[in-house]
Structures are given as C-alpha cells and as structure tokens.
Design an enzyme around this catalytic site. Structure first.
Site, PDB file in Angstrom:
ATOM      1  N   ALA A 179       0.849  -1.200   0.000  1.00 37.60           N
ATOM      2  CA  ALA A 179       0.000   0.000   0.000  1.00 37.60           C
ATOM      3  C   ALA A 179       0.879   1.243   0.000  1.00 37.60           C
ATOM      4  O   ALA A 179       2.097   1.156  -0.219  1.00 37.60           O
ATOM      5  CB  ALA A 179      -0.923  -0.012   1.208  1.00 37.60           C
ATOM      6  N   ASN A 180       0.312   2.417   0.216  1.00 35.41           N
ATOM      7  CA  ASN A 180       1.078   3.671   0.302  1.00 35.41           C
ATOM      8  C   ASN A 180       0.397   4.588   1.309  1.00 35.41           C
ATOM      9  O   ASN A 180      -0.638   4.240   1.873  1.00 35.41           O
ATOM     10  CB  ASN A 180       1.206   4.315  -1.085  1.00 35.41           C
ATOM     11  CG  ASN A 180      -0.150   4.664  -1.667  1.00 35.41           C
ATOM     12  OD1 ASN A 180      -0.865   5.512  -1.150  1.00 35.41           O
ATOM     13  ND2 ASN A 180      -0.530   3.972  -2.743  1.00 35.41           N
ATOM     14  N   ARG A 181       0.960   5.754   1.519  1.00 43.63           N
ATOM     15  CA  ARG A 181       0.532   6.624   2.619  1.00 43.63           C
ATOM     16  C   ARG A 181      -0.635   7.553   2.290  1.00 43.63           C
ATOM     17  O   ARG A 181      -0.965   8.430   3.082  1.00 43.63           O
ATOM     18  CB  ARG A 181       1.703   7.489   3.095  1.00 43.63           C
ATOM     19  CG  ARG A 181       2.834   6.695   3.693  1.00 43.63           C
ATOM     20  CD  ARG A 181       3.882   7.617   4.302  1.00 43.63           C
ATOM     21  NE  ARG A 181       5.087   6.888   4.644  1.00 43.63           N
ATOM     22  CZ  ARG A 181       5.207   6.138   5.738  1.00 43.63           C
ATOM     23  NH1 ARG A 181       4.203   6.046   6.589  1.00 43.63           N
ATOM     24  NH2 ARG A 181       6.326   5.488   5.966  1.00 43.63           N
ATOM     25  N   SER A 182      -1.265   7.390   1.138  1.00 37.33           N
ATOM     26  CA  SER A 182      -2.382   8.280   0.807  1.00 37.33           C
ATOM     27  C   SER A 182      -3.523   8.137   1.815  1.00 37.33           C
ATOM     28  O   SER A 182      -3.927   7.030   2.149  1.00 37.33           O
ATOM     29  CB  SER A 182      -2.901   7.943  -0.595  1.00 37.33           C
ATOM     30  OG  SER A 182      -4.114   8.616  -0.835  1.00 37.33           O
ATOM     31  N   ALA A 229      -3.769   7.499  -5.241  1.00 37.70           N
ATOM     32  CA  ALA A 229      -2.379   7.057  -5.282  1.00 37.70           C
ATOM     33  C   ALA A 229      -2.406   5.557  -5.607  1.00 37.70           C
ATOM     34  O   ALA A 229      -2.433   4.710  -4.723  1.00 37.70           O
ATOM     35  CB  ALA A 229      -1.703   7.316  -3.944  1.00 37.70           C
TER      36      ALA A 229
END
Ligand code: CTP
Ligand code: CA
Length: 226
Positions: A33-36, A99
């Site tokens: 995943a990512n930090r969005s 994102a």
C-alpha cells in the site's frame, strides 16, 4: 427551481473522482500500500457535489468518512479501481487523485506465507494498469476534462510536465510529497496547476478542503456553462 434539480457551477454535470491508496494483496493477510489518506480526492468529490454535480467517487481503502452527497464505490486493488472507473463512465469531468499502486505481487498466494525458518520469500512484482492514461486515451467516452495528479519528491515541475504529456490529460495537479512537506496523509496541500498549453500556477498552502473547492471552481470554469 424545479423539484430535485440542483443548482451550482457543476449542475447537470457527471463527475468521476478516484481517491485513496490501493491495496495489492501478497497473501490473505498482507498487502502492498502507500501513505495516501484520500483527503484531497474526497475533498474534491465533496466540493463537486456541493457545486451541484452528480458525483461518483471510486475510493481505495481509507479511514476517513464518505463525503456528503456522493455515490461511493469502494475498491481495494488497482485493477478493481480501473473496472469501477470504466463502470462509472460516461462523465463530463474525471479527476484522478488516487495514489494507485504502481506494482502488485505477481501472484497472490492462497495461504499465508510462513516463516518456516528459511530465507525471506522473494516478492516478484508486475506493473498495474494505468487508469488515468487509459481514460485519457479513450476514443469513445473520454470525459471532456481529464485531470491527473502528480506525486513527486524531487524535481517536481520537471517531472510533472513530462507526466502531463505522457498521460494525455488536460490538466495536472502536481504536489511535492517529500516527507518534510507532510502532504501525504496530512491536512494541507501546496499545489502547482499545469495546463497543456504550458500554463503554470503555484497556489498557496491551503487546507485540502479549500484546495478541493478552488479546484472545482476552476474545473467548472473550464467546462463552461451548461
Ligand atoms: N495513476 C493511475 N493509475 C496508475 C498510476 C497512476 O491512474 N496505475 C494516476 C494517478 O491517480 C495520478 C497520475 O496517474 O493522477 C500520476 O500518478 P503518479 O504516481 O504521480 O505517476 P506515475 O505515472 O505512476 O509515475 P511515477 O509514480 O513513477 O512517478
Ligand atoms: Ca505512481
């Protein structure tokens, strides 16, 4: 006004917004995943609805509430996001604030990967479909105004200009997501707006909901009167 008819700068317009991260499964209990946070995309969707648009928000997994007055389609992966976006067309305006995970594990393991006392498992990745480029390139059903985002940590404008050309969108919202800026996951945003004609604006740092309202005003002006 007619009963049920909406008024506002985007009255009668269909708007599609993507928001949030994607989760790309590794096994049943793990993902990439990512930090969005989804804050900027959700704020745009809410502002578009407040301006009278019929809004579909395609959102990856986020911890913030659904915006008011918006149809929300929840997805996990990039491939699910692409399918949901295709399903939501046609639209007059499409804003790609998500994102999207650039890569996903080449294969999702059916069972949980165990430590089993040996070397860490290899994690082979494959590239995800590019949702923005796909929609920008549609021969039929291309939204009249396609807006991309660019998350960059260095040489922001140079990368953003190249991205605008590569993606084929009409407008690009670029932001600096280097950790010091606190944009990713934060409450405020400093954006640069790039047009296809080379026009460039740098906006002051503002709360993400205010950025959303101002962007929606701009999109409405570009789409013109109904
Ligand atoms: N995007 C998308 N689908 C993807 C990747 C990106 O729709 N698979 C969209 C994003 O929502 C954003 C824009 O493309 O509107 C740019 O995303 P960004 O991650 O900045 O660009 P990439 O083309 O993925 O390039 P890179 O991450 O290598 O900078
Ligand atoms: Ca990317």
């Amino acid at each position: 006004a007619m009963l049920g008819a909406r008024s506002g700068a985007l009255a009668g317009r269909r708007v599609l917004v993507t928001s949030g991260p994607t989760h790309e499964p590794i096994d049943p209990v793990r993902y990439l995943a990512n930090r969005s946070s989804g804050r900027q995309g959700h704020a745009i969707a809410e502002a578009a609805a407040a301006a009278g648009a019929d809004v579909t928000l395609v959102s990856g997994p986020v911890a913030i509430p659904d915006p008011a007055g918006v149809r929300v389609v929840r997805v996990e992966t990039a491939r699910e996001m692409l399918a949901a976006v295709q399903n939501a067309l046609p639209a007059d305006l499409a804003v790609f604030a998500a994102a999207v995970g650039d890569w996903r594990p080449a294969a999702e393991r059916a069972g949980k990967i165990k430590k089993d006392g040996s070397a860490p498992p290899p994690l082979a990745l494959v590239e995800n479909p590019d949702i923005l480029a796909t929609v920008s390139g549609l021969a039929e059903n291309r939204p009249r105004l396609v807006v991309g985002f660019a998350a960059e940590t260095d040489r922001v404008l140079e990368h953003a200009r190249a991205k605008l050309a590569r993606k084929g969108c009409d407008l690009l919202v670029a932001n600096d997501v280097s950790p010091a800026g606190g944009v990713m996951g934060g409450e405020r945003n400093t954006i640069h707006l790039l047009g296809r004609d080379g026009a460039l604006e740098t906006w002051p740092t503002l709360p993400k909901d205010e950025v959303g309202r101002r962007l929606v005003e701009r999109f409405a002006a570009l789409l013109g009167g109904t």
